[in-house]
Scaffold this motif. Structure first.
Motif, PDB file in Angstrom:
ATOM      1  N   ALA A   1       0.820  -1.211   0.000  1.00 30.25           N
ATOM      2  CA  ALA A   1       0.000   0.000   0.000  1.00 30.25           C
ATOM      3  C   ALA A   1       0.857   1.265   0.000  1.00 30.25           C
ATOM      4  O   ALA A   1       0.366   2.350   0.323  1.00 30.25           O
ATOM      5  CB  ALA A   1      -0.919  -0.002   1.223  1.00 30.25           C
TER       6      ALA A   1
ATOM      7  N   GLY B   1      -0.289   4.450  -2.314  1.00 29.03           N
ATOM      8  CA  GLY B   1      -1.622   5.040  -2.221  1.00 29.03           C
ATOM      9  C   GLY B   1      -1.688   6.091  -1.135  1.00 29.03           C
ATOM     10  O   GLY B   1      -1.842   5.761   0.043  1.00 29.03           O
ATOM     11  N   TYR B   2      -1.572   7.356  -1.506  1.00 33.78           N
ATOM     12  CA  TYR B   2      -1.584   8.430  -0.511  1.00 33.78           C
ATOM     13  C   TYR B   2      -1.787   9.777  -1.202  1.00 33.78           C
ATOM     14  O   TYR B   2      -1.658   9.909  -2.422  1.00 33.78           O
ATOM     15  CB  TYR B   2      -0.291   8.451   0.292  1.00 33.78           C
ATOM     16  CG  TYR B   2       0.964   8.672  -0.532  1.00 33.78           C
ATOM     17  CD1 TYR B   2       1.429   9.958  -0.810  1.00 33.78           C
ATOM     18  CD2 TYR B   2       1.685   7.591  -1.039  1.00 33.78           C
ATOM     19  CE1 TYR B   2       2.576  10.160  -1.577  1.00 33.78           C
ATOM     20  CE2 TYR B   2       2.817   7.783  -1.804  1.00 33.78           C
ATOM     21  CZ  TYR B   2       3.262   9.071  -2.061  1.00 33.78           C
ATOM     22  OH  TYR B   2       4.392   9.270  -2.826  1.00 33.78           O
TER      23      TYR B   2
ATOM     24  N   LEU C   1      -2.977   9.060   4.108  1.00 30.58           N
ATOM     25  CA  LEU C   1      -3.848   8.091   3.458  1.00 30.58           C
ATOM     26  C   LEU C   1      -5.191   8.742   3.142  1.00 30.58           C
ATOM     27  O   LEU C   1      -5.794   9.389   4.000  1.00 30.58           O
ATOM     28  CB  LEU C   1      -4.073   6.879   4.362  1.00 30.58           C
ATOM     29  CG  LEU C   1      -2.858   6.006   4.689  1.00 30.58           C
ATOM     30  CD1 LEU C   1      -3.256   4.891   5.646  1.00 30.58           C
ATOM     31  CD2 LEU C   1      -2.242   5.423   3.423  1.00 30.58           C
ATOM     32  N   ARG C   2      -5.655   8.563   1.904  1.00 24.46           N
ATOM     33  CA  ARG C   2      -6.966   9.066   1.508  1.00 24.46           C
ATOM     34  C   ARG C   2      -8.033   8.027   1.845  1.00 24.46           C
ATOM     35  O   ARG C   2      -7.717   6.881   2.168  1.00 24.46           O
ATOM     36  CB  ARG C   2      -6.977   9.368   0.013  1.00 24.46           C
ATOM     37  CG  ARG C   2      -5.959  10.410  -0.436  1.00 24.46           C
ATOM     38  CD  ARG C   2      -5.726  10.342  -1.933  1.00 24.46           C
ATOM     39  NE  ARG C   2      -5.169   9.048  -2.323  1.00 24.46           N
ATOM     40  CZ  ARG C   2      -4.757   8.758  -3.547  1.00 24.46           C
ATOM     41  NH1 ARG C   2      -4.858   9.668  -4.514  1.00 24.46           N
ATOM     42  NH2 ARG C   2      -4.269   7.564  -3.825  1.00 24.46           N
TER      43      ARG C   2
ATOM     44  N   GLU D   1      -9.981   6.477  -0.124  1.00 32.12           N
ATOM     45  CA  GLU D   1      -9.904   5.322  -1.028  1.00 32.12           C
ATOM     46  C   GLU D   1      -8.721   4.410  -0.708  1.00 32.12           C
ATOM     47  O   GLU D   1      -8.781   3.190  -0.926  1.00 32.12           O
ATOM     48  CB  GLU D   1      -9.833   5.783  -2.487  1.00 32.12           C
ATOM     49  CG  GLU D   1      -8.656   6.690  -2.818  1.00 32.12           C
ATOM     50  CD  GLU D   1      -9.006   8.157  -2.781  1.00 32.12           C
ATOM     51  OE1 GLU D   1      -8.463   8.910  -3.615  1.00 32.12           O
ATOM     52  OE2 GLU D   1      -9.837   8.547  -1.929  1.00 32.12           O
ATOM     53  N   ASP D   2      -7.632   4.994  -0.180  1.00 30.12           N
ATOM     54  CA  ASP D   2      -6.481   4.177   0.215  1.00 30.12           C
ATOM     55  C   ASP D   2      -6.824   3.312   1.425  1.00 30.12           C
ATOM     56  O   ASP D   2      -6.472   2.131   1.479  1.00 30.12           O
ATOM     57  CB  ASP D   2      -5.286   5.069   0.548  1.00 30.12           C
ATOM     58  CG  ASP D   2      -4.931   6.017  -0.589  1.00 30.12           C
ATOM     59  OD1 ASP D   2      -4.956   5.575  -1.749  1.00 30.12           O
ATOM     60  OD2 ASP D   2      -4.648   7.200  -0.318  1.00 30.12           O
TER      61      ASP D   2
ATOM     62  N   ARG E   1      -9.151   0.522   0.362  1.00 25.86           N
ATOM     63  CA  ARG E   1      -8.507  -0.533  -0.412  1.00 25.86           C
ATOM     64  C   ARG E   1      -7.722  -1.487   0.482  1.00 25.86           C
ATOM     65  O   ARG E   1      -7.737  -2.706   0.276  1.00 25.86           O
ATOM     66  CB  ARG E   1      -7.581   0.080  -1.468  1.00 25.86           C
ATOM     67  CG  ARG E   1      -7.095  -0.954  -2.480  1.00 25.86           C
ATOM     68  CD  ARG E   1      -6.207  -0.367  -3.542  1.00 25.86           C
ATOM     69  NE  ARG E   1      -5.929  -1.365  -4.568  1.00 25.86           N
ATOM     70  CZ  ARG E   1      -4.955  -1.258  -5.465  1.00 25.86           C
ATOM     71  NH1 ARG E   1      -4.176  -0.183  -5.491  1.00 25.86           N
ATOM     72  NH2 ARG E   1      -4.759  -2.222  -6.349  1.00 25.86           N
TER      73      ARG E   1
ATOM     74  N   TYR F   1      -0.504  -5.432  -6.029  1.00 19.72           N
ATOM     75  CA  TYR F   1      -1.000  -4.875  -4.764  1.00 19.72           C
ATOM     76  C   TYR F   1      -0.955  -5.868  -3.605  1.00 19.72           C
ATOM     77  O   TYR F   1      -0.465  -5.533  -2.527  1.00 19.72           O
ATOM     78  CB  TYR F   1      -2.431  -4.365  -4.943  1.00 19.72           C
ATOM     79  CG  TYR F   1      -2.928  -3.597  -3.735  1.00 19.72           C
ATOM     80  CD1 TYR F   1      -2.453  -2.322  -3.459  1.00 19.72           C
ATOM     81  CD2 TYR F   1      -3.857  -4.164  -2.858  1.00 19.72           C
ATOM     82  CE1 TYR F   1      -2.885  -1.628  -2.342  1.00 19.72           C
ATOM     83  CE2 TYR F   1      -4.298  -3.474  -1.738  1.00 19.72           C
ATOM     84  CZ  TYR F   1      -3.812  -2.207  -1.491  1.00 19.72           C
ATOM     85  OH  TYR F   1      -4.231  -1.508  -0.388  1.00 19.72           O
TER      86      TYR F   1
END
Length: 522
Positions: A422, A425-426, A435-436, A438-439, A442, A456
């Motif tokens: 991960a 994803g940020y 982290l958003r 969506e991150d 996920r 992933y």
């Protein structure tokens, strides 16, 4: 006599020193909405603007948080007293402690401090000490700061800070527990941004906490334990995981221990302002764990933590341990990471699950740590490893990881470990990453689905982990690179021949030019 009696202005009347009666406090608008929450947090943070320049940034919290706690406690007591007085028509009955979470002695209300104009710090200290004596459970919490130290906080700034907090009524009818708790968390985040080096002592970014809790999924009737709880964020998130899903959060039992006295006080206030119940103890978890059952470690359903990474000097504590925590091996003095993992494992019941935030070095370091890691893996306790982005944490730019362990894996997960990459994803902020939504989603979905996802995640058999010397580095197992483009050998050969012909032509022209200039090629 009423607890709000007018001596020194505690009933909104003029005080002995003649300070004029202040305007009525105003409720927070939009109390149930996002606007109200943002307004309250922004207003509270205005106290930092008052302190800025006169008080060290790393000390803002020492003055603002106890005052916020005091204001809430005082306002809520007064409102409750007035309601009970109207209900029963009897002051003695209305003051009965059965109606209050905390007592406020006569002369110790917010207005008693607000009403005086000199020696404010001394008066405030006396008031908070009296409240602590009346409520032993908040001793060293509400009264932990010396407000009568002009070198730390000039009296003029303290007076302005009290005036600022006096603008709003923080009783529950005006500001809900959830709303005030959110505002408290907002203040912690802002304190971290002002003094990031201190932040790592007590604060884990809430996005990371949410990932841990939503993967582990606290449930009704569970006992949740954080052995280094900081300001209590992981316990609070576990509580709200239930509440947000319409479950009975009051039937969740929360336990935390914190070594730092000031941070422990912050956790106690955090729990109170959120309207929660939790057992928060102060002390060194390695040397003196507080939650015992018959002299042995108490066992919990869920254990969750972000200990200080790579703590040094803990080998002796592990060798001298009396609680049978380090059966997988004693690690060396350079890092206690796998010591923390063993303490948390020893605190889990037979169906217990845990999640821990660590530096990624814990995934691959050799020596004593490597031996412990191997033993834990051989017992099939590691369920999932998540590689996080860099720069998520306030006091380090190093990338962290999440390690999940489970004493009772489901059949489909036995003999396997899920690796999740991960790290990409940020959202990039000015000097940090975050982290958003969506991150976060996920990672949680990847954990729940326990399946392979290209570039992933990947489910790996323990035999393959053994082939890699029990190394848990995520990129050993998840291929994050694009495959190389296929090479057309004939096309490359033709291109080389073309380049060779061009080289020969260039040499011939150069020889002609040199000959014209009178230079013969040797």
């Amino acid at each position: 006599m009423e607890p709000v009696d007018g001596k020194g202005g505690s009933g909104g009347k003029p005080g002995r020193r003649g300070r004029p009666r202040r305007a009525a406090v105003k409720p927070v608008e939009g109390v149930n909405g996002v606007k109200g929450r943002a307004d309250l947090g922004g207003w509270l943070w205005g106290g930092a603007d008052i302190l800025r320049g006169a008080v060290r940034a790393e000390d803002y919290q020492d003055f603002m948080l106890p005052l916020l706690f005091f204001k809430r406690l005082s306002d809520e007591y007064r409102v409750t007293f007035e309601a009970k007085l109207a209900e029963f028509g009897n002051e003695e009955v209305a003051r009965d402690k059965m109606f209050y979470d905390h007592l406020v002695p006569e002369g110790c209300f917010w207005e008693d401090v607000w009403a005086i104009g000199v020696n404010v710090g001394s008066k405030l200290n006396d008031v908070l000490e009296a409240i602590a004596r009346a409520n032993p459970e908040i001793d060293r919490v509400i009264n932990r700061t010396d407000f009568n130290n002009p070198n730390a906080i000039p009296e003029e700034r303290l007076v302005r800070l009290i005036e600022h907090f006096s603008q709003r009524n923080l009783a529950n009818g005006n500001v809900s527990m959830d709303m005030l708790g959110d505002a408290y968390e907002y203040l912690l985040k802002k304190f971290n941004e002002e003094a990031p080096k201190r932040a790592g002592e007590f604060y884990t970014p809430r996005e990371v906490v949410r990932v841990l809790v939503e993967c582990l999924k606290s449930g009704e009737g569970m006992e949740v334990y954080d052995p280094c709880c900081g300001s209590g964020g992981m316990l609070i998130e576990s509580y709200f995981y239930l509440k947000e899903r319409g479950l009975d959060a009051s039937n969740l039992f929360l336990f935390g221990q914190e070594i730092n006295d000031e941070t422990w006080a912050m956790a106690k206030m955090n729990v109170f302002l959120h309207g929660m119940k939790a057992w928060i103890m102060q002390g060194d978890t390695f040397v003196n764990p507080q939650f015992l059952d018959g002299g042995e470690l108490r066992k919990f359903d869920m254990v969750i933590a972000n200990p200080m990474w790579n703590q040094k000097g803990f080998k002796q504590y592990m060798e001298d341990d009396q609680y049978d925590r380090f059966g997988y091996g004693v690690v060396n003095n350079s890092s206690a990471d796998w010591g923390w993992i063993q303490h948390m494992l020893a605190s889990m019941n037979e169906n217990g699950r845990m999640g821990i935030v660590l530096d990624q070095g814990a995934l691959f370091r050799n020596g004593a740590e490597g031996s412990v890691r191997e033993a834990v893996l051989k017992d099939d306790l590691v369920e999932c490893v998540v590689a996080l982005p860099e720069k998520l944490f306030y006091n380090t730019g190093a990338p962290g990881c999440l390690i999940f362990l489970n004493r009772n894996k489901t059949e489909e997960k036995r003999g396997k470990v899920l690796f999740v990459y991960a790290a990409e994803g940020y959202e990039k902020l000015s000097n940090m990453n975050q982290l958003r939504a969506e991150d976060i989603r996920r990672i949680i979905e990847g954990y729940d689905e326990f399946d392979d996802v290209d570039k992933y995640s990947r489910v790996v058999e323990l035999d393959e982990v053994e082939e890699n010397d029990w190394n848990l580095s995520v990129t050993r197992y998840v291929d994050i690179f694009d495959p190389p483009e296929p090479v057309d050998i004939q096309q490359v050969w033709n291109q080389l021949r073309k380049l060779e012909n061009q080289r020969l032509e260039t040499e011939e022209k150069l020889a002609e030019y040199l000959k014209e200039l009178g230079y013969e090629q040797q």
